[in-house]
Write an enzyme that holds these catalytic residues in place. Sequence first.
Site, PDB file in Angstrom:
ATOM      1  N   ARG A 136      31.548  45.599  38.855  1.00 15.31           N
ATOM      2  CA  ARG A 136      32.172  44.308  38.506  1.00 15.31           C
ATOM      3  C   ARG A 136      31.158  43.477  37.738  1.00 15.31           C
ATOM      4  NH1 ARG A 136      32.154  39.183  40.828  1.00 15.31           N
ATOM      5  NH2 ARG A 136      34.053  37.947  40.560  1.00 15.31           N
ATOM      6  N   SER A 165      44.393  42.843  43.490  1.00 18.18           N
ATOM      7  CA  SER A 165      44.097  41.698  44.368  1.00 18.18           C
ATOM      8  C   SER A 165      45.401  41.037  44.788  1.00 18.18           C
ATOM      9  CB  SER A 165      43.260  40.655  43.614  1.00 18.18           C
ATOM     10  OG  SER A 165      42.060  41.215  43.181  1.00 18.18           O
ATOM     11  N   LYS A 179      32.312  34.552  43.703  1.00 17.09           N
ATOM     12  CA  LYS A 179      33.388  34.448  42.707  1.00 17.09           C
ATOM     13  C   LYS A 179      33.599  32.969  42.427  1.00 17.09           C
ATOM     14  CE  LYS A 179      38.330  35.742  42.236  1.00 17.09           C
ATOM     15  NZ  LYS A 179      38.322  36.334  40.887  1.00 17.09           N
TER      16      LYS A 179
HETATM   17  C1  IFP Z   1      38.659  40.130  43.056  1.00 17.17           C
HETATM   18  C2  IFP Z   1      38.649  41.257  43.793  1.00 17.17           C
HETATM   19  C3  IFP Z   1      39.416  41.361  44.998  1.00 17.17           C
HETATM   20  N1  IFP Z   1      39.387  42.505  45.732  1.00 17.17           N
HETATM   21  C4  IFP Z   1      38.639  43.532  45.310  1.00 17.17           C
HETATM   22  C5  IFP Z   1      38.637  44.785  46.175  1.00 17.17           C
HETATM   23  F1  IFP Z   1      37.852  44.572  47.238  1.00 17.17           F
HETATM   24  F2  IFP Z   1      38.196  45.831  45.483  1.00 17.17           F
HETATM   25  F3  IFP Z   1      39.877  45.033  46.621  1.00 17.17           F
HETATM   26  N2  IFP Z   1      37.895  43.521  44.212  1.00 17.17           N
HETATM   27  C6  IFP Z   1      37.859  42.425  43.400  1.00 17.17           C
HETATM   28  N3  IFP Z   1      37.140  42.411  42.342  1.00 17.17           N
END
Ligand code: IFP
Length: 219
Positions: free
Chosen positions: A46, A117, A146
Amino acid sequence: MARIASEEMKQRLKVYFIMGSVNCKKPPLEALTEAIDGGITLFQFREKGSGALVGEQKYELAKQLQAICQKRGIPFIVNDDVELALAIDADGVHIGQDDEDARIVREKIGDKILGVSAHNLEEAQAAVAAGADYIGVGPIYPTKSKADAKQAQGPGIIRLLRDHGIAIPIVGIGGITAENAGEVMSAGADGVSVISAIASASSPLLATKQLAQAVFNNE
Ligand SMILES: C=C1C=NC(C(F)(F)F)=NC1=N
Ligand SMILES: [Mg+2]
């Protein structure tokens, strides 16, 4: 290659490490190697936020991290960037509500892993209908990883989804640590995903071991 079976997806979600170059205290390749040694079961690249790599540098880092995962049998998931995932033949992609529509992504990636998500029941139901293999639910706790994260909901959101018949593999995300991972699992998650709990630890190896212990003690 067929779609991943639900049971295998649940096992892969147990200790899900998410990281990009901006999250790491140690060099990314070192942090990932330690996390794998510590017992992560899935990895997501990411590369996001201020200072994130783009273009050729992002591509190169993705290839290097993917090579480490491939050597150790850890599936490699790419966040947001479906074109990059296809270009490097990643094992899957993860998309949010503000990314490309899940149905379109499913068509583009074929049988690769598709994670979506979801923040509420409606989004979870839509992700299931679109052919997601798992959903990421949160933020469960307040998160610093985030910038545009929504309001933390607590583990109760996972219980609510299960009570409303959402049977798809679920991974919790948002502010999860070894201290609170147990209650996320007890609420009905199949696993937990973390960024800073491992990436910003002075020992990603030790942090991963402690997180894995909390998860497996509360399966
Ligand atoms: C914003 C996000 C929310 N959930 C997940 C995951 F944990 F992979 F499901 N990854 C992300 N980048
Ligand atoms: Mg996204």
